[in-house]
Design a protein around this motif. Structure first.
Motif, PDB file in Angstrom:
ATOM      1  N   GLN A 193     -45.317  -8.656  35.206  1.00 60.13           N
ATOM      2  CA  GLN A 193     -45.263  -7.847  33.991  1.00 60.13           C
ATOM      3  C   GLN A 193     -43.874  -7.228  33.948  1.00 60.13           C
ATOM      4  O   GLN A 193     -43.182  -7.210  34.969  1.00 60.13           O
ATOM      5  CB  GLN A 193     -46.327  -6.743  34.110  1.00 60.13           C
ATOM      6  CG  GLN A 193     -46.604  -5.977  32.839  1.00 60.13           C
ATOM      7  CD  GLN A 193     -47.133  -4.589  33.154  1.00 60.13           C
ATOM      8  OE1 GLN A 193     -46.562  -3.883  33.982  1.00 60.13           O
ATOM      9  NE2 GLN A 193     -48.197  -4.195  32.495  1.00 60.13           N
ATOM     10  N   ASN A 194     -43.492  -6.663  32.821  1.00 62.10           N
ATOM     11  CA  ASN A 194     -42.136  -6.134  32.672  1.00 62.10           C
ATOM     12  C   ASN A 194     -41.478  -5.612  33.947  1.00 62.10           C
ATOM     13  O   ASN A 194     -40.408  -6.062  34.310  1.00 62.10           O
ATOM     14  CB  ASN A 194     -42.112  -5.017  31.632  1.00 62.10           C
ATOM     15  CG  ASN A 194     -41.979  -5.582  30.239  1.00 62.10           C
ATOM     16  OD1 ASN A 194     -42.024  -6.801  30.057  1.00 62.10           O
ATOM     17  ND2 ASN A 194     -41.822  -4.730  29.262  1.00 62.10           N
ATOM     18  N   SER A 195     -42.121  -4.708  34.626  1.00 63.52           N
ATOM     19  CA  SER A 195     -41.462  -4.092  35.782  1.00 63.52           C
ATOM     20  C   SER A 195     -42.213  -4.347  37.080  1.00 63.52           C
ATOM     21  O   SER A 195     -42.019  -3.638  38.055  1.00 63.52           O
ATOM     22  CB  SER A 195     -41.341  -2.588  35.546  1.00 63.52           C
ATOM     23  OG  SER A 195     -42.617  -2.040  35.332  1.00 63.52           O
ATOM     24  N   VAL A 196     -43.073  -5.343  37.086  1.00 61.86           N
ATOM     25  CA  VAL A 196     -43.919  -5.624  38.252  1.00 61.86           C
ATOM     26  C   VAL A 196     -43.729  -7.052  38.725  1.00 61.86           C
ATOM     27  O   VAL A 196     -43.752  -7.991  37.923  1.00 61.86           O
ATOM     28  CB  VAL A 196     -45.418  -5.439  37.916  1.00 61.86           C
ATOM     29  CG1 VAL A 196     -46.271  -5.563  39.170  1.00 61.86           C
ATOM     30  CG2 VAL A 196     -45.668  -4.122  37.230  1.00 61.86           C
ATOM     31  N   LEU A 197     -43.534  -7.219  40.035  1.00 59.84           N
ATOM     32  CA  LEU A 197     -43.470  -8.558  40.616  1.00 59.84           C
ATOM     33  C   LEU A 197     -44.367  -8.600  41.839  1.00 59.84           C
ATOM     34  O   LEU A 197     -44.684  -7.568  42.432  1.00 59.84           O
ATOM     35  CB  LEU A 197     -42.041  -8.917  41.024  1.00 59.84           C
ATOM     36  CG  LEU A 197     -41.045  -8.987  39.874  1.00 59.84           C
ATOM     37  CD1 LEU A 197     -40.239  -7.703  39.803  1.00 59.84           C
ATOM     38  CD2 LEU A 197     -40.124 -10.173  39.999  1.00 59.84           C
ATOM     39  N   VAL A 222     -42.742  -2.679  42.174  1.00 59.75           N
ATOM     40  CA  VAL A 222     -42.633  -2.082  40.836  1.00 59.75           C
ATOM     41  C   VAL A 222     -41.314  -1.327  40.761  1.00 59.75           C
ATOM     42  O   VAL A 222     -41.034  -0.503  41.621  1.00 59.75           O
ATOM     43  CB  VAL A 222     -43.789  -1.094  40.564  1.00 59.75           C
ATOM     44  CG1 VAL A 222     -43.725  -0.592  39.126  1.00 59.75           C
ATOM     45  CG2 VAL A 222     -45.134  -1.737  40.845  1.00 59.75           C
ATOM     46  N   TYR A 223     -40.509  -1.639  39.751  1.00 60.93           N
ATOM     47  CA  TYR A 223     -39.239  -0.923  39.643  1.00 60.93           C
ATOM     48  C   TYR A 223     -39.190  -0.075  38.386  1.00 60.93           C
ATOM     49  O   TYR A 223     -39.844  -0.367  37.385  1.00 60.93           O
ATOM     50  CB  TYR A 223     -38.056  -1.904  39.681  1.00 60.93           C
ATOM     51  CG  TYR A 223     -38.029  -2.906  38.556  1.00 60.93           C
ATOM     52  CD1 TYR A 223     -37.512  -2.560  37.313  1.00 60.93           C
ATOM     53  CD2 TYR A 223     -38.512  -4.186  38.733  1.00 60.93           C
ATOM     54  CE1 TYR A 223     -37.484  -3.469  36.270  1.00 60.93           C
ATOM     55  CE2 TYR A 223     -38.484  -5.111  37.698  1.00 60.93           C
ATOM     56  CZ  TYR A 223     -37.975  -4.742  36.470  1.00 60.93           C
ATOM     57  OH  TYR A 223     -37.956  -5.640  35.438  1.00 60.93           O
ATOM     58  N   ASP A 224     -38.424   0.981  38.469  1.00 57.48           N
ATOM     59  CA  ASP A 224     -38.213   1.870  37.335  1.00 57.48           C
ATOM     60  C   ASP A 224     -36.751   2.285  37.435  1.00 57.48           C
ATOM     61  O   ASP A 224     -36.411   3.222  38.146  1.00 57.48           O
ATOM     62  CB  ASP A 224     -39.154   3.076  37.461  1.00 57.48           C
ATOM     63  CG  ASP A 224     -38.964   4.061  36.331  1.00 57.48           C
ATOM     64  OD1 ASP A 224     -38.307   3.695  35.338  1.00 57.48           O
ATOM     65  OD2 ASP A 224     -39.433   5.199  36.452  1.00 57.48           O
TER      66      ASP A 224
END
Lengths: 87, 87
Positions: free
Chosen positions: B29-33, B6-8
């Motif tokens: 999802q948008n920020s999840v791999l 998860v990135y932010d």
């Protein structure tokens, strides 16, 4: 069971979603929470989140694990979340 | 091993980070791999991400699991990511 939850919701609903999630889980990073949760609380959390989010715009991904927990959690860059559980 | 990432990160670096992550993992999802990754690719990915992110502003959380994978992944609201792996 152990849960990792990641939300991606509209700005207007971020605070409500985070607050609700923190009632059950530990905050890890801006949009990520984790923690042990009972089956009944898991069902409750999902029901409560479903009422808050806009199901046409928002997205909440929940990974569940029977056991064990993850082997490691690494953070690159800053640590944006906390470990405390408000509940 | 199996990985959830998860990135932010700052807006300017989102595209670079997502592209780099998608070279190794599936976009959820948008920020999840997530995805299976070898130990050596995992080390490579972390090194490459460390070069892209601003370690004073950005945050990337990586959960690693030996086995098994998660028991379930549920999505509330819309499904924003895909399952495809560009690599």
């Amino acid at each position: 069971m152990f849960v990792i939850l990641v939300y991606d919701v509209g700005v207007k609903r971020v605070n409500k979603v985070l607050k609700k999630c923190r009632a059950y889980l530990h905050w890890v990073q801006n949009s990520v929470l984790e923690g042990d949760i009972t089956e009944s609380n898991y069902i409750k959390l999902k029901a409560e989140l479903s009422k808050i989010i806009n199901t046409k715009e928002d997205s909440v991904v929940i990974y569940t694990f029977r056991l064990p927990r993850y082997n490691s959690r690494e953070t690159l860059g800053i640590k944006k979340g906390g470990e405390e559980n408000i509940f």
